[in-house]
Design a protein around this motif. Structure first.
Motif, PDB file in Angstrom:
ATOM      1  N   VAL A   1       3.792  30.366   9.445  1.00 41.08           N
ATOM      2  CA  VAL A   1       3.136  28.892   8.974  1.00 41.08           C
ATOM      3  C   VAL A   1       1.920  29.037   9.133  1.00 41.08           C
ATOM      4  CG1 VAL A   1       5.242  27.673   9.753  1.00 41.08           C
ATOM      5  CG2 VAL A   1       3.215  28.164  11.488  1.00 41.08           C
ATOM      6  N   ASN A   2       1.124  30.083   9.514  1.00 35.72           N
ATOM      7  CA  ASN A   2      -0.328  30.032   9.386  1.00 35.72           C
ATOM      8  C   ASN A   2      -0.706  31.112   8.437  1.00 35.72           C
ATOM      9  OD1 ASN A   2      -1.321  28.179  11.491  1.00 35.72           O
ATOM     10  ND2 ASN A   2      -0.485  29.468  12.821  1.00 35.72           N
ATOM     11  N   PRO A   3      -1.039  30.946   7.106  1.00 37.23           N
ATOM     12  CA  PRO A   3      -1.399  32.062   6.220  1.00 37.23           C
ATOM     13  C   PRO A   3      -2.857  32.722   6.262  1.00 37.23           C
ATOM     14  CG  PRO A   3      -2.085  29.746   5.474  1.00 37.23           C
ATOM     15  CD  PRO A   3      -1.440  29.320   6.512  1.00 37.23           C
ATOM     16  N   LEU A   4      -2.667  33.936   6.187  1.00 39.33           N
ATOM     17  CA  LEU A   4      -3.558  34.796   6.254  1.00 39.33           C
ATOM     18  C   LEU A   4      -4.667  34.845   4.843  1.00 39.33           C
ATOM     19  CD1 LEU A   4      -5.590  37.036   7.876  1.00 39.33           C
ATOM     20  CD2 LEU A   4      -3.663  38.770   6.653  1.00 39.33           C
ATOM     21  N   PHE A   5      -4.116  34.639   3.881  1.00 39.98           N
ATOM     22  CA  PHE A   5      -4.717  34.410   2.272  1.00 39.98           C
ATOM     23  C   PHE A   5      -4.676  33.254   1.927  1.00 39.98           C
ATOM     24  CE2 PHE A   5      -3.344  38.858   3.158  1.00 39.98           C
ATOM     25  CZ  PHE A   5      -4.495  39.509   3.213  1.00 39.98           C
ATOM     26  N   ILE A   6      -5.703  32.478   1.446  1.00 36.32           N
ATOM     27  CA  ILE A   6      -5.729  31.190   0.748  1.00 36.32           C
ATOM     28  C   ILE A   6      -6.628  31.550  -0.378  1.00 36.32           C
ATOM     29  CG2 ILE A   6      -5.207  29.765   2.881  1.00 36.32           C
ATOM     30  CD1 ILE A   6      -8.370  29.174   2.798  1.00 36.32           C
TER      31      ILE A   6
ATOM     32  N   GLN B   1       1.988  15.990  12.769  1.00 34.76           N
ATOM     33  CA  GLN B   1       2.198  16.621  14.231  1.00 34.76           C
ATOM     34  C   GLN B   1       3.054  17.717  14.243  1.00 34.76           C
ATOM     35  OE1 GLN B   1      -0.191  15.835  16.323  1.00 34.76           O
ATOM     36  NE2 GLN B   1      -1.304  14.397  15.027  1.00 34.76           N
ATOM     37  N   ALA B   2       4.276  17.518  13.801  1.00 33.56           N
ATOM     38  CA  ALA B   2       5.285  18.763  13.681  1.00 33.56           C
ATOM     39  C   ALA B   2       4.607  20.072  13.399  1.00 33.56           C
ATOM     40  CB  ALA B   2       6.572  18.404  13.044  1.00 33.56           C
ATOM     41  N   GLY B   3       3.943  19.926  12.257  1.00 36.90           N
ATOM     42  CA  GLY B   3       3.273  21.144  11.538  1.00 36.90           C
ATOM     43  C   GLY B   3       2.190  21.571  12.370  1.00 36.90           C
ATOM     44  N   LEU B   4       1.352  20.904  13.061  1.00 38.98           N
ATOM     45  CA  LEU B   4       0.349  21.297  13.941  1.00 38.98           C
ATOM     46  C   LEU B   4       1.039  21.908  15.292  1.00 38.98           C
ATOM     47  CD1 LEU B   4      -2.121  18.420  14.013  1.00 38.98           C
ATOM     48  CD2 LEU B   4      -2.552  20.566  12.893  1.00 38.98           C
ATOM     49  N   ARG B   5       1.916  21.250  15.836  1.00 36.05           N
ATOM     50  CA  ARG B   5       2.732  21.920  16.720  1.00 36.05           C
ATOM     51  C   ARG B   5       3.157  23.539  16.440  1.00 36.05           C
ATOM     52  NH1 ARG B   5       4.925  17.024  17.658  1.00 36.05           N
ATOM     53  NH2 ARG B   5       6.855  17.585  16.578  1.00 36.05           N
ATOM     54  N   ARG B   6       3.862  23.444  15.332  1.00 34.11           N
ATOM     55  CA  ARG B   6       4.102  24.814  14.768  1.00 34.11           C
ATOM     56  C   ARG B   6       2.919  25.769  14.714  1.00 34.11           C
ATOM     57  NH1 ARG B   6       7.787  21.647  11.980  1.00 34.11           N
ATOM     58  NH2 ARG B   6       6.304  21.700   9.905  1.00 34.11           N
ATOM     59  N   LYS B   7       1.789  25.288  14.231  1.00 29.09           N
ATOM     60  CA  LYS B   7       0.809  26.096  13.920  1.00 29.09           C
ATOM     61  C   LYS B   7       0.032  26.592  15.273  1.00 29.09           C
ATOM     62  CE  LYS B   7      -2.289  25.201  10.793  1.00 29.09           C
ATOM     63  NZ  LYS B   7      -1.981  26.165   9.576  1.00 29.09           N
TER      64      LYS B   7
ATOM     65  N   LEU C   1      -2.310  20.631   6.535  1.00 31.26           N
ATOM     66  CA  LEU C   1      -1.937  21.794   7.500  1.00 31.26           C
ATOM     67  C   LEU C   1      -2.380  23.069   7.004  1.00 31.26           C
ATOM     68  CD1 LEU C   1       1.581  20.518   8.445  1.00 31.26           C
ATOM     69  CD2 LEU C   1      -0.249  20.578   9.974  1.00 31.26           C
ATOM     70  N   VAL C   2      -2.972  23.043   5.655  1.00 33.53           N
ATOM     71  CA  VAL C   2      -3.427  24.501   5.141  1.00 33.53           C
ATOM     72  C   VAL C   2      -4.940  24.029   4.574  1.00 33.53           C
ATOM     73  CG1 VAL C   2      -1.189  25.381   4.096  1.00 33.53           C
ATOM     74  CG2 VAL C   2      -2.723  23.818   2.773  1.00 33.53           C
ATOM     75  N   GLY C   3      -5.537  22.980   4.809  1.00 34.34           N
ATOM     76  CA  GLY C   3      -7.188  22.811   4.841  1.00 34.34           C
ATOM     77  C   GLY C   3      -7.070  22.548   3.350  1.00 34.34           C
ATOM     78  N   PHE C   4      -6.032  21.856   2.528  1.00 34.43           N
ATOM     79  CA  PHE C   4      -6.548  21.753   1.028  1.00 34.43           C
ATOM     80  C   PHE C   4      -6.962  20.485   0.726  1.00 34.43           C
ATOM     81  CE2 PHE C   4      -4.699  19.951  -2.742  1.00 34.43           C
ATOM     82  CZ  PHE C   4      -5.425  20.806  -3.709  1.00 34.43           C
ATOM     83  N   ILE C   5      -7.994  20.463  -0.067  1.00 33.39           N
ATOM     84  CA  ILE C   5      -8.621  19.011  -0.476  1.00 33.39           C
ATOM     85  C   ILE C   5      -8.229  18.919  -2.000  1.00 33.39           C
ATOM     86  CG2 ILE C   5     -10.901  17.760  -0.661  1.00 33.39           C
ATOM     87  CD1 ILE C   5     -11.751  19.632   1.671  1.00 33.39           C
ATOM     88  N   HIS C   6      -7.540  17.756  -2.269  1.00 31.63           N
ATOM     89  CA  HIS C   6      -7.464  17.737  -3.836  1.00 31.63           C
ATOM     90  C   HIS C   6      -8.578  17.424  -4.672  1.00 31.63           C
ATOM     91  CE1 HIS C   6      -5.862  15.890  -7.537  1.00 31.63           C
ATOM     92  NE2 HIS C   6      -4.764  16.407  -7.172  1.00 31.63           N
TER      93      HIS C   6
END
Length: 484
Positions: A420-425, A336-342, A239-244
């Motif tokens: 729920v949608n960050p501006l800074f990563i 899916q719940a996270g995407l709906r919130r986004k 949900l934040v585009g993170f790749i371990h």
């Protein structure tokens, strides 16, 4: 004054086969470059004392504080699908545990503190760059609300380490709910030491899942609890585009925290197949593969726990498969719940999943920035992220029709989406610039500023607006590297 850390040592009270007792190797001239003062206070430590020269010596491993019982933990692991029966802490030493202000037990570990019996011919040291990367990204993940190990301090050692070239040495003080991994169970399972597996499982239950202590099927409950936490964790990553980048079983935490930030990265342009890790040549740990790999890792944990399920192994396998079967449902529900919130949907209706997938498909086709697309969507301004805005316009029409069915006002929806949608990563080019300034010029001002900005990822910070920008073509970071 003397630095006092009220250590407890429950893990080192386990049998000797669980670890090797080894002290950190002293370094020449430790110098503190960053102390996480809020975390120190949360751990019940005095940040003023930790910032003294004596504190720097402890955080660098030059001095072992009273009450510590330093150990290197034993574990095995599947690395890129290949099993290695003995890995262990090759450059990390657990000083001990503390009970924090919330009553939670937390490990304090030094990473880069010298060789251990598990170093496998390595020097046991860490270079400055990977230490800064882990500090930045782990603290950013914490600010994003994602379960993670944390960084208490970064110290330069006054010595060089040698990789492709000579680099400044450093030590990271890492804090975790524990450092127990899927690979810890594998270490004993491969040796057919069922009693050690049971002892480890009992320790994990008491420490992380005490609600299972009186459960009817305790070890079944343990597997189910770890499955649920890992499913929810990986959903939060996506949900934040993170790749371990290195989802080996030895990097899979039993507590459900993100652990071992090596060649990790956040996506800029959305691409489900995105890989940054230089060692992931086949894309095993690509962004969209992470749920599948998490389940694969959990299946390895289930194999370790089978002897604890009962003597009837066919029955045990069937029970384990049933528990593992819950992963997909738990992950999908969280994702899916996270995407709906986004996208500003707070009720669930038929067609929502397809609507959101259409947006993701359009983002991939148009190389839209993952973070900024969702952030700008709250102000209905995401069109600028698409190479072909017409493709977005068609989707936006359907989205407007859908959000019109929601009870929230536009103002309420925007506030909820911003939450729920960050501006800074921690964008890769920013992290690399910080590392280069520190390594080449001994300049930590960029590091300090980036850490400061990332501590408030959801807030508008006009004076630091440039930190939200994606990289220019010549700034793109295409590969990230492991620190070993």
């Amino acid at each position: 004054m003397t630095v006092h850390i009220p250590f407890q040592n429950s893990y080192s009270a386990l049998p000797d086969s669980f670890f090797a007792r080894v002290a950190p190797t002293p370094v020449a001239a430790p110098r503190l470059i960053k102390l996480n003062r809020p975390l120190a206070l949360q751990l019940g430590l005095d940040p003023d004392l930790l910032e003294t020269p004596e504190g720097a010596e402890i955080l660098a491993g030059k001095t072992v504080p009273s009450g510590a019982d330093p150990i290197a933990m034993a574990y095995a692991g599947h690395q890129f699908g290949n099993f290695v029966p003995q890995l262990g802490d090759g450059r990390a030493i657990l000083l001990g545990e503390v009970i924090d202000r919330h009553g939670l037990r937390r490990d304090i570990q030094l990473k880069g503190s010298g060789p251990t019996p598990f170093s496998r011919r390595g020097d046991g040291r860490a270079a400055l760059g990977p230490v800064l990367r882990e500090y930045i990204v782990s603290e950013a993940m914490f600010a994003l609300g994602i379960p993670t190990t944390r960084s208490l301090a970064a110290v330069v050692t006054g010595e060089q380490v040698f990789r492709e070239t000579a680099l400044p040495g450093a030590v990271l003080t890492r804090v975790a709910s524990s450092h127990i991994r899927v690979g810890t169970f594998q270490f004993f399972a491969v040796r057919r030491d069922t009693e050690a597996v049971r002892r480890l499982a009992d320790h994990v239950i008491a420490r992380h899942y005490p609600e299972l202590l009186n459960a009817e099927r305790t070890y079944h409950g343990l597997l189910g609890a770890v499955v649920a936490r890992q499913a929810e964790l990986v959903a939060r990553w996506l949900l934040v585009g993170f790749i371990h980048g290195v989802m080996n079983t030895d990097n899979s935490s039993i507590s459900g925290e993100t652990i071992d930030y090596g060649p990790c990265a956040f996506m800029d342009a959305y691409n489900p197949s995105q890989v940054f890790s230089s060692i992931d040549e086949m894309g095993r740990y690509a962004y969209a593969n992470q749920p599948r790999i998490a389940l694969w890792n959990l299946t390895r944990l289930a194999e370790c726990l089978l002897p604890l399920f009962g003597d009837d192994q066919d029955k045990a396998v069937a029970e384990a498969q049933d528990i593992l079967g819950a992963f997909s449902e738990t992950f999908s529900a969280a994702y899916q719940a996270g995407l709906r919130r986004k996208v500003g949907l707070f009720t669930e209706r038929e067609g929502d999943e397809a609507l959101i997938q259409d947006l993701l498909d359009a983002m991939a086709k148009n190389q839209a920035d993952f973070t900024l697309t969702f952030r700008k969507l709250a102000a209905d301004d995401a069109r600028s992220e698409f190479m072909d805005p017409a493709g977005f316009d068609e989707w936006a029409g359907r989205w407007h029709a859908r959000i019109a069915l929601e009870p929230q006002t536009a103002v309420e929806r925007q506030a909820a989406m911003h939450a729920v949608n960050p501006l800074f990563i921690p964008r890769n080019h920013r992290v690399e610039a910080v590392i280069q300034a520190a390594v080449n010029d001994d300049d930590y001002a960029p590091f300090d500023e980036l850490v400061k900005v990332l501590a408030k990822p959801f807030e508008e910070q006009p004076e630091y607006a440039a930190y939200a920008d994606p990289p220019l073509p010549d700034q793109r970071v295409l590969q990230t590297f492991c620190g070993t």
